[in-house]
Write a protein that holds these residues in place. Structure first.
Motif, PDB file in Angstrom:
ATOM      1  N   ILE A   1       0.807  -1.211   0.000  1.00 54.10           N
ATOM      2  CA  ILE A   1       0.000   0.000   0.000  1.00 54.10           C
ATOM      3  C   ILE A   1       0.842   1.264   0.000  1.00 54.10           C
ATOM      4  N   HIS A   2       2.095   1.124  -0.354  1.00 51.85           N
ATOM      5  CA  HIS A   2       2.950   2.321  -0.316  1.00 51.85           C
ATOM      6  C   HIS A   2       2.436   3.360  -1.283  1.00 51.85           C
TER       7      HIS A   2
ATOM      8  N   ARG B   1      -7.820   5.676  -2.797  1.00 49.69           N
ATOM      9  CA  ARG B   1      -6.644   4.908  -3.164  1.00 49.69           C
ATOM     10  C   ARG B   1      -6.598   4.560  -4.641  1.00 49.69           C
TER      11      ARG B   1
ATOM     12  N   ARG C   1       2.296  10.115   3.853  1.00 50.74           N
ATOM     13  CA  ARG C   1       2.470   8.710   3.500  1.00 50.74           C
ATOM     14  C   ARG C   1       2.154   7.812   4.688  1.00 50.74           C
TER      15      ARG C   1
ATOM     16  N   ARG D   1      -1.578   7.668   5.257  1.00 50.65           N
ATOM     17  CA  ARG D   1      -2.222   6.927   4.182  1.00 50.65           C
ATOM     18  C   ARG D   1      -2.011   5.430   4.404  1.00 50.65           C
ATOM     19  N   ASN D   2      -0.783   5.054   4.665  1.00 49.64           N
ATOM     20  CA  ASN D   2      -0.489   3.632   4.817  1.00 49.64           C
ATOM     21  C   ASN D   2      -1.180   3.054   6.038  1.00 49.64           C
TER      22      ASN D   2
ATOM     23  N   LEU E   1      -4.875   2.624   5.330  1.00 49.34           N
ATOM     24  CA  LEU E   1      -5.115   1.509   4.419  1.00 49.34           C
ATOM     25  C   LEU E   1      -4.920   0.179   5.138  1.00 49.34           C
ATOM     26  N   GLU E   2      -3.936   0.134   5.993  1.00 50.70           N
ATOM     27  CA  GLU E   2      -3.667  -1.108   6.708  1.00 50.70           C
ATOM     28  C   GLU E   2      -4.842  -1.468   7.620  1.00 50.70           C
TER      29      GLU E   2
END
Lengths: 624, 309, 330
Positions: free
Chosen positions: B308-309, C140, C214, C217-218, C221-222
C-alpha cells in the motif's frame, strides 16, 4: 584580524581590536598609502551642525549579539570606546570630534581641566578634575574613583581582555619568587607587587621560597605610591618617561566607584549605576532582539562637559540584526531607520549599489555612506622558528598573488596594498618602505612574481618548503586560502590549508605547538605612535607576536625606540624598524584596510572619526 | 513454464515504469558526469580552479556581466570575487557530493544491516544493548553535533594520517553521516529479522545444525535485500541534501574544491544581487534528489506491487 | 506495572547519565586553549595560567565533569575572586563568559522562539499531512491519491534549506510580500509574529508533512484491511462511521506517538530554519555558540535537547503501554 563577511559572522576578533589614530603631534595632511588608494572619503572637513536638533532617538544597528565589554577597564574595541566614551563614560582626556584626520586625533581635556602636566622628564603626570563632574546619582566623581578604576587593571584575574597600559607604565615594583609551571616544575619568576584591589582576591601563586610555602601577598601600598590623590588632582608616577601619556589615559583609565564595583559583571547587569556622562543605561538585553537603551542623565551638567554635545534624548542599540536586513533597512531609511546608524560594515553585495568607487557614493546615498581607513593593517604572520630562512619568507611574499586576494575580499573597497606594518594614517611614524618597489631590485607586481620567488628559493640554499596556512574558517577566507595555495604553488611552495574555528582562531595560532607555519593577522594602533604597533607585533614582551620572533637585535631596537623621548628621532627609529621588519619578512604586509558604513537620512554628522575609525558618537544628532 | 527470479520480475516491472526509467537515466547520467566529466571537461579547458579576474569588477568583486557573469566562456557565470567558472565548479562539485553521499550510504547500509541482523537474531542482552545504543545515538541533536565536532574530529583524522584539508573533511562527513544514520536501518532490519527467524526455512537450517554465521548471512540476509535496497535509494538523496545543509551551516569542503552545498552556502551572501548563484546549483540538486527518490519509490513498488505504499 | 515503571525510570536515568558523560567528553576534548580565549591583547603566560585555574580548565576531566554535574543539582559559583562572584543557582548549566550570562537563562530566553516555531510547524504538518493522508487513502489508486503521493515525494525531496532560501528569495526579496523576518513575541505584535513565522513554519513543516502524508495513508489503508473494520462493515454500519469511528481511531494512534517523538526532536530542523530566517531560537543560539567556541553554551544546549528526546521517548513508551494493552509490561 580576519576579514569575515559571512552571515554567521559575529564580531569575534575582539581581542585584536584596538583603536587606530591618525596623525599625531604636528598636523600632517591626510596621508595616502603607497601605490594607490584613497585615504578617507566622506563629507567635507567642517561639520555643519545647523541641522542639529535637541531630542529624538538615534538607533545603532548591529549584527553583534552582545557588547564585547561594558567596563571602562575592559573595553578595547575602537567603535565601543567611541560609543561609550561619547555617551556614558568620561575620561581624563579625549579625542576631538572632527572629520579631519589630524584634528580628529588631537587631544582635548575631558574630565581634566587640561591635557595633563608632565614633570620629571615625562615620568610624572598630573591631571586636575573639573568641577561638577558627577556620577548619575549626582555625587562627585573623585580622584579616588579614578584611582580605584585604574587599579582594577591589575586584577587581571577578572578584569581581562582590556588595555593593560596601567600595569605596563605605572611605577610598581617587581617581586621575585618561585611559581609552579604547568609541567609541574618550580621556576623562579617575577611579578608586579600589586595584584589589584584586595576585593578581587587575586592569588598569583608566587612564593618567596622554592618549597612554595610562603606566598607573596598583594602589596597595595606600592600602588598608593604610584598613583596619588591630592584634592582634585591625580598624579601618575611612571616607571619610564612616556612623552604621550596623556594619550595613554584614553585607554582603560576610566573612573569606577569602589562601592559599585561588582567585578566580572560590572556594567552588564542592573542596577546600572556606572554612568558619569550625559546618558545613563536604562536597560540592556543581549541576543537577537536585544537592546541597550540609554536615556538622559539628569545629573550631568553641560557646563562640566564642553566636549559632548548630547543632542539626542535617547540612544537605542539593537543587537542581532541580520546583516543583510541591516544594510537594507538603513539604505531604505524609512521610519525609525532614518535616524539609524550602522555598527559594522556594509555587506559586499551592496557596495556596488551604494558606491561608484571607494571615493564616491552614488547620488542616492550621497553624504551618508562612508568609505575610509579602518583601524587595521592586515598581514600574514610567518612563524620564524618554523620558517627560519629569510629568503624563503621573501619568496613567499613575492609569490603571493595579492591582487587576487584583494579582489576576493572586495577589491578597491577592501583596502590599499600595504608595504609594512605601520599604516600611513598614523602620521609621521609611517614612511614608505619601498618593499614592493625597490627592495628586490625591481618592482614586484601585485599579482606576484613566481619567477623571482623561485630565484629567491634557489638562493636560500634550502628546498622549497611545505607549509601549513592558518585562517579563520569563513567562506571569504576559504577562497583567499585557495588563492594563497595556487599562487605559492606556482613558485614551488606547497601549502596546506588549516582553517580554524573563527571564535578560536587566535587562541590556537598563539600556541606554537598548534599553529601552522603562517596565517592571517591584523592589527591597529592604540594611539598615533608606532609604539603601539611595532613592539606588540615584533617582540615576545609585546603580546601579539604571532611570528614568534625573539631576536635580540630587534628587541634592542624596539627598546631604543620606546625610550626615545625626542619624538622626531623616535619617528625615524620606528620608520627604520618598520622597513627592516618588512625586508626580513617577519610578516607579509598585505593591506591597509578600508571599510564602509552607512547611516540614515536624518542623522548626522556622518563621517569617519579618525580617532577610533568610528562614528563621532559624542556629537551626533537627529536632524530637524 | 520457466520460473523467473524475483530480480527479473522486478526489473521487468521497472522497465514498464516510464518515470522510473527516466529517473534511472538521470541518475546514471549524473554519475557518468561525476566520474568522466572532469576528464572530458578538462580536455575542453574546463578548470574550476582557474581565477579569471578579468570577469569581475575591482569594485567589490562582483561579476562584470549580468546574471553572475554568464558569457560564452562561462556558460553558467563566474564566482563572486574570484571569477572561477561556475559550470566547472558544478561538475567537480557533483563528484564530491556523490562521493560523500554514496560512501556514507554504503557504510550506513553495511552497519545498519549487520547490527540489525545480529541484534534481531541474537536477542537477549545483545539486543537490549544495541537498542539502547540506538536510543542514545538518536537522542543526539545530530546536526548540532556534526557542526560542533567537525573541527576536532577532522583534526583527529589528520593526525591519523588522512591528508590534511579536504580529504579529512570529506572523510569526516562520510563517517559522521554513517554513525548517525545506521540506527534507522538497523531498526527496520531488526524488525524483519524478528519475524524471519520464526520462519520454517530458518528453523530448518537451525535444525540441520548450520553455523550461526551461515544462518545470518546465507539464510536471512538474502531475504532482506528488498528493504535494504529501498532504504539505500532513499538514504542516498537524503545524504546529498544533508551535505548541502551542513555545508550551509559552515561545515564542508574547502575551496578550491566545492560541492552543491558549498555553492549554495556561498550563494546566500549574494542572493539578492546575483540569484543565479542560488538557482543553478539548487536546480541540479533538486533534479538529482527527486530522481533518486522517484526511482527508490519505483523500486519499492516493483518489489511489492500489492503493498500500500 | 509498577515494576515496569521503575525499570523504565532507571533505564532513562542511566541513559541520561551516559549521555551527559558522552556530551561532556566530546566537548571537553576540543582543541585550542579555552583559557587563552579569556585573555586579551597584552596577554601573558601568567594570566592565561591564572584564568585556566579560575575557570577550572586545569582540573582533570573527571573533576570538571563532577563539578558540572553537581552544578546542575546544587548550583555553582563562577569567578569566586570577583568582588561579587557570579552565583549560578541550581539547576546550573554553566556560565557563558562570552555572553556574560548564565547558560540556562540564555536557553530559557531562546526556547520560546523554538517552541513557537515547533508548535506552528507541528500544527501545519499534522493538519496537512494527516488530512491529505486520509484523503489519499480514501481515494486509493485514483488521481487524488497519486497527486498526494507526488506532492509528498517532492516535499521530502526538497532539501529544506534550499526550499527556505527559495521562499526567502521570492517571497521576501523578489516579490516583497513579507518584510525581512525579525522575531517579535506573539503577545506584543501578533501580526508581525505571523509575518515572521509563516515562512519558517512552512520550511520546517514540509518535510514532516510529506512524511506524515504517506504514514497516515499507509496506516489507514492497513487498518481498512483489519478484521474489526471488516466486521464493522459487515455489520452494515454506514461507511462514515466505519471510517471515522473505527479505522481512523485505530490507525492514528501510532501517528500520534510518532508525532510526539518528532516534536521533541525538532531542534535539528530548527537549526536550519532559524538560521535562514534569523530567528533567535535554540537552533541559532547553538550555531552561534559553536562559531564562538562558547564551550559552556554548546554543552548546555546539547545536553538539554538530548535529554528532552530521551524523556520524550520515555513518555511515549509509557503512553504506548497504557494505550495499547498488547504491549507486555514485563
Amino acid at each position: 584580524m580576519a576579514k569575515t563577511q559571512t552571515w554567521l559572522y559575529r564580531a569575534f576578533a575582539l581581542s585584536v581590536t584596538a583603536t587606530l589614530i591618525t596623525a599625531c603631534g604636528g598636523a600632517t595632511t591626510t596621508p595616502t598609502p603607497a601605490g594607490s588608494g584613497p585615504a578617507s572619503t566622506g563629507p567635507a572637513a567642517t561639520v555643519d551642525t545647523s541641522a542639529a536638533k535637541k531630542g529624538g532617538t538615534i538607533y545603532v544597528l548591529t549584527q553583534a549579539k552582545v557588547w564585547n565589554q561594558v567596563d571602562p577597564q575592559r573595553i578595547y574595541t575602537g567603535e565601543d570606546l567611541a560609543f561609550f566614551g561619547g555617551t556614558i563614560m568620561r575620561g581624563l582626556t579625549a579625542y576631538k570630534f572632527s572629520p579631519d584626520a589630524a584634528e580628529g586625533t588631537s587631544l582635548v581635556p575631558d574630565m581634566a581641566t587640561d591635557l595633563g602636566k608632565a614633570t620629571d622628564g615625562g615620568k610624572t603626570w598630573a591631571f586636575t578634575l573639573r568641577d561638577g563632574v558627577t556620577w548619575q546619582d549626582g555625587t562627585d566623581v573623585t580622584c579616588a574613583d579614578i584611582k580605584y578604576g585604574v587599579s582594577r587593571t591589575f586584577a587581571d584575574n577578572v578584569i581581562n581582555q582590556g588595555p593593560t597600559y596601567a600595569s605596563v607604565y605605572l611605577d610598581i615594583p617587581t617581586v621575585q619568587g618561585f611559581a609552579k609551571k604547568k609541567d609541574g616544575s618550580v621556576k623562579p619568576t617575577s611579578a608586579l607587587a600589586f595584584y589589584g584591589p584586595l576585593k578581587y582576591n587575586k592569588n598569583l601563586k608566587i612564593f618567596s621560597d622554592e618549597a612554595l610555602t610562603k606566598p607573596i601577598p598583594n602589596d597595595p601600598s606600592t600602588y598608593d605610591k604610584a598613583v596619588t590623590c591630592d584634592g582634585k588632582t591625580i598624579t601618575f608616577h611612571l616607571n619610564k618617561p612616556i612623552a604621550d601619556f596623556n594619550y595613554t589615559v584614553t585607554l582603560g583609565f576610566g573612573a569606577v566607584r569602589e562601592k559599585d564595583d561588582t567585578g566580572e559583571t560590572y556594567g552588564t547587569v542592573a542596577p546600572f549605576t556606572i554612568s558619569n556622562g550625559p546618558y545613563k543605561v536604562e536597560s540592556y538585553t543581549t541576543g537577537n532582539g536585544g537592546k541597550m537603551v540609554l536615556v538622559r542623565n539628569e545629573n550631568w551638567k553641560p557646563e562640566s562637559d564642553p566636549y559632548r554635545k548630547a543632542y539626542p534624548d535617547k540612544w537605542e542599540v539593537d543587537f542581532g540584526v541580520d546583516p543583510k536586513v541591516l544594510d537594507q533597512r538603513i539604505m531604505a531609511s524609512a521610519g525609525n531607520d532614518a535616524t539609524a546608524i550602522q555598527y559594522g560594515q556594509i555587506q559586499p553585495e551592496n557596495l556596488g549599489v551604494i558606491f561608484t568607487d571607494p571615493d564616491n557614493t552614488t547620488a542616492k546615498y550621497k553624504g551618508r555612506a562612508i568609505s575610509g581607513f579602518d583601524p587595521y593593517s592586515r598581514y600574514y604572520w610567518i612563524n620564524v622558528n618554523k620558517v627560519p630562512n629569510v629568503k624563503i619568507r621573501q619568496a613567499m611574499a613575492v609569490a603571493l598573488d595579492r591582487a587576487a586576494i584583494r579582489l576576493n575580499i572586495g577589491g578597491a573597497f577592501a583596502g590599499a596594498f600595504a608595504d609594512g606594518l605601520v599604516k600611513p594614517n598614523i602620521g609621521g611614524d609611517y614612511k614608505a618602505t619601498g618593499l614592493w618597489t625597490d627592495f628586490f631590485g625591481k618592482p614586484v607586481p601585485d599579482g606576484g612574481d613566481p619567477e623571482l620567488a623561485k630565484k629567491l628559493i634557489n638562493e636560500s640554499g634550502v628546498p622549497a618548503p611545505k607549509l601549513v596556512f592558518n585562517f579563520a574558517d569563513t567562506p571569504v577566507n576559504q577562497k583567499t586560502a585557495a588563492i594563497v595555495i595556487a599562487s605559492l604553488g606556482k613558485a614551488g611552495i606547497t601549502v596546506t590549508p588549516a582553517p580554524l574555528e573563527p571564535g578560536k582562531y587566535y587562541s590556537i595560532v598563539f600556541d606554537p605547538a598548534a599553529s601552522g607555519d603562517f596565517g592571517t593577522g591584523g592589527w591597529g594602533a592604540d594611539w598615533p605612535n608606532a609604539s603601539t604597533v611595532l613592539p606588540p607585533l615584533l617582540t615576545q614582551a609585546g603580546g601579539w607576536d604571532l611570528s614568534q620572533l625573539d631576536d635580540p637585535a630587534v628587541n634592542a631596537a624596539i627598546e631604543a625606540g620606546l625610550t626615545e623621548l625626542d619624538r622626531t628621532k623616535q619617528m625615524a627609529k620606528w620608520q627604520e624598524i618598520n622597513k627592516s621588519a618588512a625586508e626580513n619578512m617577519y610578516t607579509i604586509p598585505t593591506f591597509f584596510g578600508l571599510s564602509q558604513t552607512i547611516g540614515g537620512t536624518k542623522v548626522g554628522p556622518l563621517y569617519r572619526w579618525a580617532a577610533y575609525g568610528s562614528w563621532p558618537y559624542g556629537e551626533m544628532y537627529v536632524t530637524k | 513454464m520457466v520460473g523467473r527470479s524475483l530480480r527479473q520480475i522486478v526489473w521487468a516491472r521497472l522497465r514498464r515504469d516510464k518515470v522510473a526509467m527516466l529517473c534511472l537515466f538521470i541518475v546514471t547520467f549524473m554519475y557518468a558526469v561525476a566520474i568522466f566529466g572532469p576528464f572530458i571537461g578538462g580536455f575542453f579547458g574546463l578548470d574550476p580552479y582557474k581565477l579569471d579576474t578579468a570577469t569581475i569588477s575591482d569594485l567589490g568583486g562582483r561579476p562584470v556581466l549580468p546574471n553572475g557573469g554568464i558569457s560564452p566562456q562561462h556558460p553558467l557565470g563566474v564566482e563572486w570575487g574570484t571569477g572561477r567558472d561556475i559550470f566547472a565548479q558544478l561538475i567537480f562539485g557533483l563528484r564530491i557530493s556523490l562521493v560523500i553521499a554514496t560512501s556514507a550510504t554504503f557504510i550506513t547500509v553495511v552497519l545498519g544491516t549487520v547490527i540489525g541482523i545480529v541484534a534481531g537474531y541474537t536477542g537477549g542482552l545483545t539486543d537490549t544493548l544495541m537498542g539502547r545504543l540506538m536510543d542514545l545515538i538518536l537522542a543526539f541533536p545530530f546536526l548540532l553535533i556534526i557542526l560542533a565536532l567537525s573541527g576536532v574530529l577532522t583534526q583527529r583524522l589528520t593526525n591519523l594520517g588522512v591528508p590534511e584539508g579536504n580529504p579529512s573533511r570529506i572523510l569526516y562527513l562520510i563517517l559522521v553521516f554513517s554513525v548517525f544514520g545506521w540506527p534507522y536501518l538497523a531498526r527496520i532490519v531488526r524488525g524483519q529479522v524478528l519475524s524471519l527467524r520464526e520462519r520454517e526455512f530458518v528453523e530448518a537450517a537451525v535444525a540441520m545444525g548450520a553455523r550461526r554465521r551461515r544462518i545470518l548471512f546465507s539464510e536471512i540476509l538474502p531475504n532482506l535485500w528488498a528493504p535494504i535496497l529501498v532504504y539505500a535509494t532513499l538514504t542516498l538523496p537524503a545524504y546529498i541534501g544533508l551535505e548541502a545543509a551542513v555545508s550551509f551551516l559552515g561545515v564542508g569542503v574547502l575551496p578550491p574544491e566545492t560541492t552543491f552545498g558549498a555553492m549554495l552556502a556561498n550563494s546566500v551572501n549574494y542572493m539578492n544581487v546575483v540569484p543565479t548563484y542560488l538557482f543553478i546549483p539548487g536546480t541540479v540538486l533538486v533534479v538529482l534528489v527527486v530522481s533518486f527518490n522517484l526511482f527508490g519509490d519505483a523500486v519499492r513498488d516493483a518489489l511489492d506491487p500489492k503493498a500500500i505504499h | 506495572m509498577a515494576a515496569y515503571l521503575v525499570r523504565r525510570v532507571l533505564l532513562m536515568i542511566s541513559l541520561l547519565l551516559i549521555l551527559s558523560v558522552a556530551v561532556f567528553l566530546l566537548f571537553n576534548m576540543l582543541p585550542g586553549d579555552p583559557a587563552r580565549l579569556t585573555c586579551g591583547k597584552s596577554c601573558t603566560e601568567a594570566v592565561i595560567e591564572q584564568n585556566r585555574q579560575r575557570l577550572g580548565y586545569d582540573d582533570p576531566p573527571l573533576t570538571q565533569y563532577v563539578k558540572f554535574m553537581s552544578g546542575i543539582f546544587t548550583g555553582r559559583v563562577f569567578s569566586p575572586e570577583s568582588p561579587e562572584p557570579i552565583v549560578c543557582a541550581a539547576p546550573c548549566l554553566g556560565y557563558s563568559f562570552n555572553r556574560h550570562e548564565q547558560v540556562l537563562s540564555l536557553i530559557v530566553r531562546a526556547a520560546p522562539v523554538t517552541f513557537w516555531l515547533a508548535i506552528g510547524a507541528f500544527i501545519i504538518w499534522i493538519a496537512v499531512g494527516v488530512s491529505l493522508g486520509i484523503f489519499a487513502a480514501l481515494r486509493r489508486g485514483r488521481w487524488p491519491d497519486r497527486l498526494v503521493l507526488g506532492v509528498s515525494l517532492i516535499g521530502y525531496s526538497l532539501p529544506s534549506f534550499f526550499f527556505g532560501l527559495l521562499l526567502m528569495f521570492f517571497v521576501v526579496i523578489q516579490w516583497q510580500w513579507l518584510p525581512y523576518p525579525s522575531y517579535v513575541s506573539p503577545f506584543e505584535d501578533p501580526v508581525g509574529f505571523l509575518q515572521t513565522m509563516i515562512l519558517p513554519w512552512i520550511v520546517l513543516a514540509i518535510l514532516y508533512a510529506a512524511f506524515y502524508m504517506r504514514l497516515t495513508r499507509n496506516q489507514v489503508l492497513e487498518v481498512f484491511n483489519d478484521d474489526f473494520v471488516r466486521t464493522a462493515r459487515a455489520k452494515g454500519l454506514p461507511e462514515r462511521t466505519v471510517v471515522v469511528k473505527h479505522a481512523l481511531r485505530a490507525g492514528l494512534t501510532p501517528i500520534v506517538t510518532a508525532a510526539g517523538l518528532d516534536l521533541a526532536g525538532l531542534l535539528g530542523g530548527a537549526i536550519i530554519s532559524e538560521n535562514i530566517f534569523n530567528l533567535p531560537g535554540l537552533g541559532a543560539l547553538s550555531v552561534e555558540s559553536i562559531t564562538n567556541s562558547d564551550l559552556p553554551l554548546i554543552t548546555g544546549i546539547t545536553l538539554l535537547t538530548a535529554s528532552l528526546i530521551i524523556v520524550a521517548n520515555f513518555i511515549v513508551d509509557l503512553l504506548y503501554a497504557v494505550v495499547d494493552p498488547r504491549v507486555r509490561l514485563v
